[in-house]
Design an enzyme around this catalytic site. Structure first.
Site, PDB file in Angstrom:
ATOM      1  N   ARG A   1      -3.247  -8.018  -1.300  1.00 58.34           N
ATOM      2  CA  ARG A   1      -4.620  -8.510  -1.198  1.00 58.34           C
ATOM      3  C   ARG A   1      -5.331  -8.403  -2.546  1.00 58.34           C
ATOM      4  O   ARG A   1      -6.186  -9.199  -2.868  1.00 58.34           O
ATOM      5  CB  ARG A   1      -5.365  -7.703  -0.134  1.00 58.34           C
ATOM      6  CG  ARG A   1      -6.439  -8.495   0.562  1.00 58.34           C
ATOM      7  CD  ARG A   1      -6.937  -7.855   1.813  1.00 58.34           C
ATOM      8  NE  ARG A   1      -6.954  -6.393   1.728  1.00 58.34           N
ATOM      9  CZ  ARG A   1      -7.338  -5.620   2.725  1.00 58.34           C
ATOM     10  NH1 ARG A   1      -7.711  -6.167   3.864  1.00 58.34           N
ATOM     11  NH2 ARG A   1      -7.339  -4.305   2.603  1.00 58.34           N
ATOM     12  N   ARG A   2      -4.954  -7.367  -3.313  1.00 60.84           N
ATOM     13  CA  ARG A   2      -5.616  -7.157  -4.614  1.00 60.84           C
ATOM     14  C   ARG A   2      -4.586  -7.284  -5.728  1.00 60.84           C
ATOM     15  O   ARG A   2      -3.944  -6.310  -6.127  1.00 60.84           O
ATOM     16  CB  ARG A   2      -6.270  -5.777  -4.639  1.00 60.84           C
ATOM     17  CG  ARG A   2      -7.506  -5.703  -3.715  1.00 60.84           C
ATOM     18  CD  ARG A   2      -7.965  -4.292  -3.593  1.00 60.84           C
ATOM     19  NE  ARG A   2      -6.895  -3.467  -3.050  1.00 60.84           N
ATOM     20  CZ  ARG A   2      -7.041  -2.618  -2.036  1.00 60.84           C
ATOM     21  NH1 ARG A   2      -8.211  -2.496  -1.462  1.00 60.84           N
ATOM     22  NH2 ARG A   2      -6.038  -1.908  -1.606  1.00 60.84           N
TER      23      ARG A   2
ATOM     24  N   GLY B   1       0.842  -1.199   0.000  1.00 66.53           N
ATOM     25  CA  GLY B   1       0.000   0.000   0.000  1.00 66.53           C
ATOM     26  C   GLY B   1       0.873   1.242   0.000  1.00 66.53           C
ATOM     27  O   GLY B   1       1.892   1.299  -0.697  1.00 66.53           O
ATOM     28  N   VAL B   2       0.485   2.231   0.809  1.00 62.34           N
ATOM     29  CA  VAL B   2       1.207   3.515   0.845  1.00 62.34           C
ATOM     30  C   VAL B   2       2.683   3.291   1.172  1.00 62.34           C
ATOM     31  O   VAL B   2       3.575   3.789   0.484  1.00 62.34           O
ATOM     32  CB  VAL B   2       0.550   4.461   1.896  1.00 62.34           C
ATOM     33  CG1 VAL B   2       1.392   5.715   2.101  1.00 62.34           C
ATOM     34  CG2 VAL B   2      -0.862   4.834   1.471  1.00 62.34           C
TER      35      VAL B   2
ATOM     36  N   LYS C   1       2.061   4.348  19.996  1.00 57.99           N
ATOM     37  CA  LYS C   1       3.436   4.863  19.931  1.00 57.99           C
ATOM     38  C   LYS C   1       3.938   5.222  21.328  1.00 57.99           C
ATOM     39  O   LYS C   1       5.111   4.973  21.652  1.00 57.99           O
ATOM     40  CB  LYS C   1       3.490   6.079  19.009  1.00 57.99           C
ATOM     41  CG  LYS C   1       3.237   5.711  17.549  1.00 57.99           C
ATOM     42  CD  LYS C   1       2.884   6.935  16.719  1.00 57.99           C
ATOM     43  CE  LYS C   1       2.675   6.569  15.253  1.00 57.99           C
ATOM     44  NZ  LYS C   1       2.081   7.661  14.478  1.00 57.99           N
TER      45      LYS C   1
HETATM   46  N1  LIG Z   1       1.137   5.578   6.033  1.00 56.69           N
HETATM   47  C1  LIG Z   1       1.943   6.061   6.973  1.00 56.69           C
HETATM   48  O1  LIG Z   1       2.223   7.258   7.024  1.00 56.69           O
HETATM   49  C2  LIG Z   1       2.522   5.140   7.995  1.00 56.69           C
HETATM   50  C3  LIG Z   1       3.531   5.635   8.828  1.00 56.69           C
HETATM   51  C4  LIG Z   1       4.101   4.802   9.800  1.00 56.69           C
HETATM   52  C5  LIG Z   1       3.639   3.515   9.927  1.00 56.69           C
HETATM   53  N2  LIG Z   1       2.643   3.076   9.122  1.00 56.69           N
HETATM   54  C6  LIG Z   1       2.209   1.691   9.291  1.00 56.69           C
HETATM   55  O2  LIG Z   1       2.564   0.959   8.134  1.00 56.69           O
HETATM   56  C7  LIG Z   1       1.622  -0.091   7.927  1.00 56.69           C
HETATM   57  C8  LIG Z   1       1.047   0.032   6.525  1.00 56.69           C
HETATM   58  O3  LIG Z   1       0.440   1.289   6.390  1.00 56.69           O
HETATM   59  P1  LIG Z   1       0.007   1.882   4.979  1.00 56.69           P
HETATM   60  O4  LIG Z   1      -0.247   3.325   5.197  1.00 56.69           O
HETATM   61  O5  LIG Z   1       0.941   1.461   3.918  1.00 56.69           O
HETATM   62  O6  LIG Z   1      -1.404   1.140   4.810  1.00 56.69           O
HETATM   63  P2  LIG Z   1      -2.155   0.757   3.446  1.00 56.69           P
HETATM   64  O7  LIG Z   1      -3.561   0.452   3.838  1.00 56.69           O
HETATM   65  O8  LIG Z   1      -1.891   1.785   2.403  1.00 56.69           O
HETATM   66  O9  LIG Z   1      -1.397  -0.575   3.009  1.00 56.69           O
HETATM   67  C9  LIG Z   1      -1.594  -1.834   3.562  1.00 56.69           C
HETATM   68  C10 LIG Z   1      -1.717  -2.814   2.418  1.00 56.69           C
HETATM   69  O10 LIG Z   1      -1.719  -4.133   2.932  1.00 56.69           O
HETATM   70  C11 LIG Z   1      -2.621  -4.887   2.138  1.00 56.69           C
HETATM   71  N3  LIG Z   1      -3.040  -6.073   2.889  1.00 56.69           N
HETATM   72  C12 LIG Z   1      -3.934  -6.170   3.890  1.00 56.69           C
HETATM   73  N4  LIG Z   1      -4.034  -7.446   4.310  1.00 56.69           N
HETATM   74  C13 LIG Z   1      -3.174  -8.158   3.570  1.00 56.69           C
HETATM   75  C14 LIG Z   1      -2.831  -9.536   3.526  1.00 56.69           C
HETATM   76  N5  LIG Z   1      -3.396 -10.402   4.347  1.00 56.69           N
HETATM   77  N6  LIG Z   1      -1.895  -9.932   2.649  1.00 56.69           N
HETATM   78  C15 LIG Z   1      -1.330  -9.034   1.811  1.00 56.69           C
HETATM   79  N7  LIG Z   1      -1.619  -7.726   1.793  1.00 56.69           N
HETATM   80  C16 LIG Z   1      -2.534  -7.300   2.663  1.00 56.69           C
HETATM   81  C17 LIG Z   1      -3.756  -3.927   1.829  1.00 56.69           C
HETATM   82  O11 LIG Z   1      -4.477  -4.335   0.685  1.00 56.69           O
HETATM   83  C18 LIG Z   1      -2.995  -2.616   1.618  1.00 56.69           C
HETATM   84  O12 LIG Z   1      -2.663  -2.416   0.263  1.00 56.69           O
HETATM   85  C19 LIG Z   1       0.620   0.036   9.060  1.00 56.69           C
HETATM   86  O13 LIG Z   1       1.001  -0.782  10.126  1.00 56.69           O
HETATM   87  C20 LIG Z   1       0.738   1.500   9.466  1.00 56.69           C
HETATM   88  O14 LIG Z   1       0.346   1.724  10.803  1.00 56.69           O
HETATM   89  C21 LIG Z   1       2.081   3.845   8.143  1.00 56.69           C
HETATM   90  N1  LIG Z   2      -1.405   7.524  10.841  1.00 55.74           N
HETATM   91  C1  LIG Z   2      -0.126   7.792  11.367  1.00 55.74           C
HETATM   92  C2  LIG Z   2       0.953   7.305  10.439  1.00 55.74           C
HETATM   93  C3  LIG Z   2       2.311   7.401  11.036  1.00 55.74           C
HETATM   94  O1  LIG Z   2       2.503   6.448  12.029  1.00 55.74           O
HETATM   95  C4  LIG Z   2       0.014   9.281  11.594  1.00 55.74           C
HETATM   96  O2  LIG Z   2      -0.828  10.041  11.119  1.00 55.74           O
HETATM   97  O3  LIG Z   2       0.942   9.693  12.279  1.00 55.74           O
END
Ligand SMILES: NC(=O)c1ccc[n+]([C@@H]2O[C@H](COP(=O)([O-])OP(=O)(O)OC[C@H]3O[C@@H](n4cnc5c(N)ncnc54)[C@H](O)[C@@H]3O)[C@@H](O)[C@H]2O)c1
Ligand SMILES: N[C@@H](CCO)C(=O)O
Ligand code: NA
Length: 430
Positions: free
Chosen positions: A48-49, A15-16, A207
């Protein structure tokens, strides 16, 4: 000497964060190899997709079977960026059992179950690293775990959620509405998949639990953290803060008690003076103060959310874990030897800003002041305004225990002359 056989990496989630991890691993492959001492190869990406178009991601690496990927046996490092508790927990545990080390960005999981995950890593001679889980790109986990391992940390205080800081900043600086600001934070990739985790303070509480555990070498889970989100903050709280020369921020505060026998961890909105460095933290930036006995006060500042910044922290962990693998070693595991208990919120001592709607008649102010005195809460300033028999009282206290403040407010609510308690907000950073 560079090893020619590559270290194999499995990525869970694209994902992101995952898509940025893939991009950097691909574009910086040579630098990563040079820094590690061996090439690193993306050996599989669980999604997942599978039909989604992912630019720059080799289609042959994509699988929907994350379990089979972590069970392959030839994977050296699993990067978990799925988020949430399950299936992430089972996948990480399975990865350890099959000889892989793990890099994760998953604060929710580490804050809920960090001890068991660390134990599983240790039992299998593997590493568990999660710099990205706390304050995104900002190095905070490693400085606390390693750089400050010889010092005694007494306090960690800061802004650790980008989404809520972005919302508060937009509301304050552009007058944007709450939902509009949240939608923008989501579009920019800052918010969690379910943004209630951000606005209700769960993300910051996770956190805070991780930071408190590492800082005080004790075990702290998200359930130990007092949590109040952003949803109760009103425009009038923000205006009131402005009148006091303050701004409102959602803070995470982890403290060692004055007697050193316990710790507290809390997340709540608070007023901080505009002159405090945290007041000028804008958009999705995070900033954390660490106060240590010998080091004094340190400030960590930077992008706390977003795909690329978070991927930076993931990649840093990947390099560290790969180096450990090549050295046949593991990095630091859980350090919880102090076994300091976590005290409830009532034990926290701080200052309070209380706004009351009262009847404007003789003796009311004295009555209100007496209630504070009866509960041992000392008043610093009082401001009264109003007309037509109704008044608004704004009281700022000296430092008092949260439990004493709660009983004071309980008693105030009982007074006929107090029509309502408009807001209670803690005042920090003075
Ligand atoms: N986005 C941020 O700024 C940020 C910052 C720090 C930490 N995080 C952490 O990073 C992690 C991911 O965040 P994100 O923002 O990329 O989320 P996101 O929702 O963009 O990405 C997660 C991806 O995982 C996929 N997924 C879910 N279940 C799955 C499975 N069983 N098998 C394979 N793929 C699967 C989803 O389809 C999705 O594309 C989270 O734990 C979040 O807390 C995110
Ligand atoms: N959702 C979290 C991502 C970073 O952990 C935030 O806004 O800080
Ligand atoms: Na970090």
């Amino acid at each position: 000497m560079m090893r020619t056989r590559p270290l194999k990496v499995a990525l869970l989630g694209c994902g992101v964060v995952g898509s940025e991890v893939t991009r950097i691993m691909t574009t910086h492959a040579d630098d990563l190899a040079a820094r590690i001492g061996a090439p690193v190869e993306l050996a599989g990406i669980a999604v997942r997709r599978p039909d989604r178009v992912r630019e720059g991601v080799p289609a042959e690496l994509i699988t929907t079977d994350a379990t089979a990927l972590v069970k392959r046996g030839d994977i050296d490092v699993v990067i978990e960026v799925i988020g949430g508790i399950e299936p992430a927990r089972t996948l990480i545990t399975t990865a350890f059992e099959h000889g892989a080390s793990v890099v994760s960005a998953n604060k929710a999981l580490v804050a809920a179950d960090g001890a068991a995950l660390h134990a599983a890593a240790e039992a299998n001679g593997a590493d568990l690293y999660y710099e990205a889980a706390v304050a995104g790109a900002i190095p905070l986990v490693r400085p606390l775990r390693e750089s400050l391992a010889g010092d005694k940390v007494n306090r960690v205080l800061g802004i650790v959620n980008g989404t809520t800081n972005f919302i508060l900043d937009k509301m304050d600086s552009t007058g944007a509405g709450y939902s509009e600001a949240l939608d923008e934070a989501t579009a920019l990739g800052y918010a969690e998949a379910d943004p209630t985790a951000d606005v209700e303070g769960f993300d910051a509480a996770a956190k805070a639990a991780i930071l408190a555990g590492i800082a005080f070498h004790t075990r702290v889970t998200i359930d130990d953290v007092h949590r109040e989100g952003l949803t109760e903050v009103t425009a009038s709280d923000i205006a009131s803060a402005k009148r006091m020369g303050c701004t409102v921020k959602l803070l995470a505060i982890c403290e060692r008690a004055a007697d050193g026998a316990s710790v507290t961890a809390r997340v709540h909105p608070a007023m901080i003076p505009l002159t405090h460095p945290l007041a000028s933290v804008r958009e999705a930036y995070n900033a954390v103060f660490v106060e240590a006995e010998a080091a004094g006060q340190l400030m960590f500042y930077g992008p706390g959310a977003g795909g690329a910044p978070t991927a930076s922290a993931v990649l840093g962990d990947l390099v560290a874990v790969c180096r450990n693998k090549l050295a046949g070693a593991t990095g630091p595991g859980e350090s919880a030897y102090t076994r300091l208990p976590v005290s409830p919120m009532g034990a926290v001592v701080t200052r309070y800003h209380i706004s009351l709607d009262v009847a404007d008649k003789p003796g009311v102010l004295a009555q209100v002041a007496n209630i504070f005195a009866d509960h041992g809460v000392s008043i610093d300033t009082v401001r009264q305004s109003g007309k037509d028999g109704e008044a608004s009282l704004v009281i700022v206290t000296h430092r008092a225990a949260d439990a004493a403040l709660s009983s004071t407010v309980g008693a105030l609510r009982e007074l006929d002359t107090v029509r309502g308690v408009a807001s209670i907000m803690r005042v920090e950073g003075e």
